[in-house]
Design an enzyme around this catalytic site. Structure first.
Site, PDB file in Angstrom:
ATOM      1  N   GLU A  42       0.872  -1.137   0.029  1.00 22.96           N
ATOM      2  CA  GLU A  42       0.023  -0.134  -0.193  1.00 22.96           C
ATOM      3  C   GLU A  42       1.092   1.234   0.015  1.00 22.96           C
ATOM      4  OE1 GLU A  42      -2.921  -0.056  -0.582  1.00 22.96           O
ATOM      5  OE2 GLU A  42      -3.337  -2.098  -0.005  1.00 22.96           O
ATOM      6  N   CYS A  92       9.017  -2.755 -10.880  1.00 22.60           N
ATOM      7  CA  CYS A  92       8.440  -2.111  -9.779  1.00 22.60           C
ATOM      8  C   CYS A  92       9.664  -1.512  -8.832  1.00 22.60           C
ATOM      9  CB  CYS A  92       7.677  -2.880  -9.013  1.00 22.60           C
ATOM     10  SG  CYS A  92       6.061  -3.481  -9.752  1.00 22.60           S
TER      11      CYS A  92
END
Length: 299
Positions: free
Chosen positions: A215, A252
């Site tokens: 998150e 990422c």
């Protein structure tokens, strides 16, 4: 739209050209055999229900997402409600993991009592567990966002719901406002009436660290990953979440390194030491293997 598994050329295109990068960073972005491609999603998995096109490194750069700077460079964790010892993850360990993962200062704020805040609650009609309304929590965080915060994230052992029509949600965030909230309640086997195993505290901490970095990475503008098995893969259920690794894939990793500017070898070494201390043995082995493949000079 039906999801299609990216092929090898798609994965390399998503990483982007690495010529001219420091040697260690370029090697860290070479997937080799250390990163597995995603398998085909099962009927209830995230990508079967939410087919996504994925976000390449170049698309990430062009989106101009949030980046920390000297004035706004700290991550704040806001505990909400109680975190009973032995029944919840250790907050200092969560802080240490986030600090090593993002190579930024992380501060844990004093806990806020749920009863003393103006937060809507309900009893879940299925589980009968108490839940907090995420919209109210996000509004509370917006009002308490420190001036030097890159973001502030509430963590709680109380279940969450984003809308009366929803059964629950693991978490919710506003990327533009740099606030988010997520519940760790459903990562405890006892939530489902299951017996806790002897090592359940390691399991709970691992799951909590995983959702924390997933998150928080969204706060930097990282979207869900479809290119490799990665901590940024979407998940529709706990089994799918458990199948995700704790590490970032090359796509990422490059996005986060671009945003923060950390030295990849130093970051991996710090994470290796921490994973060994926290009992994340499989992740520690992965990190040790990955470090063996990267030149020892930092960069």
């Amino acid at each position: 739209m039906q999801f299609t598994i990216p092929g090898p050329s798609d994965r390399l295109r998503a990483i982007g050209a690495t010529q001219g990068l420091p040697q260690a960073l370029a090697k860290a972005l070479d997937p080799g055999d250390d990163f597995e491609p995603l398998p085909w999603p099962g009927p209830s998995d995230w990508l079967a229900v939410h087919p996504e096109a994925g976000q390449t490194y170049e698309e990430f750069v062009q989106a101009h997402g949030n980046r920390p700077d000297p004035k706004r460079g700290k991550i704040y964790l806001q505990p909400l409600g109680e975190f009973p010892p032995g029944q919840s993850p250790d907050l200092e360990s969560l802080k240490d993991f986030a600090a090593a993962y993002f190579v930024l200062p992380v501060h844990v704020l004093p806990a806020l009592a749920v009863a003393q805040q103006s937060l809507k609650t309900r009893l879940n009609p299925i589980s009968r567990h108490r839940q907090l309304y995420t919209g109210d929590v996000l509004a509370l965080l917006r009002a308490r966002l420190p001036a030097d915060a890159f973001c502030i994230l509430a963590i709680t052992m109380v279940d969450l719901y984003p809308d009366p029509a929803w059964n629950f949600v693991f978490g919710q965030a506003s990327l533009t406002e740099r606030v988010g909230v997520y519940s760790l309640a459903r990562y405890d086997p006892a939530f489902y009436g299951e017996r806790r195993s002897r090592d359940y505290q390691i399991l709970l901490l691992r799951r909590s660290c995983k959702v924390l970095v997933h998150e928080t990475s969204h706060m930097f503008g990282l979207q869900h990953c479809i290119f490799f098995k990665c901590v940024m893969n979407g998940s529709n259920h706990l089994q799918e979440s458990d199948s995700r690794p704790l590490h970032l894939c090359p796509v990422c990793l490059r996005k986060l390194q671009y945003s923060i500017g950390f030295e990849v070898v130093a970051r991996y070494r710090q994470l290796l030491t921490l994973c060994q201390r926290l009992g994340f043995s499989d992740q520690a082995r992965w990190l040790a293997t990955r470090l063996d493949r990267i030149p020892t000079n930092p960069g």
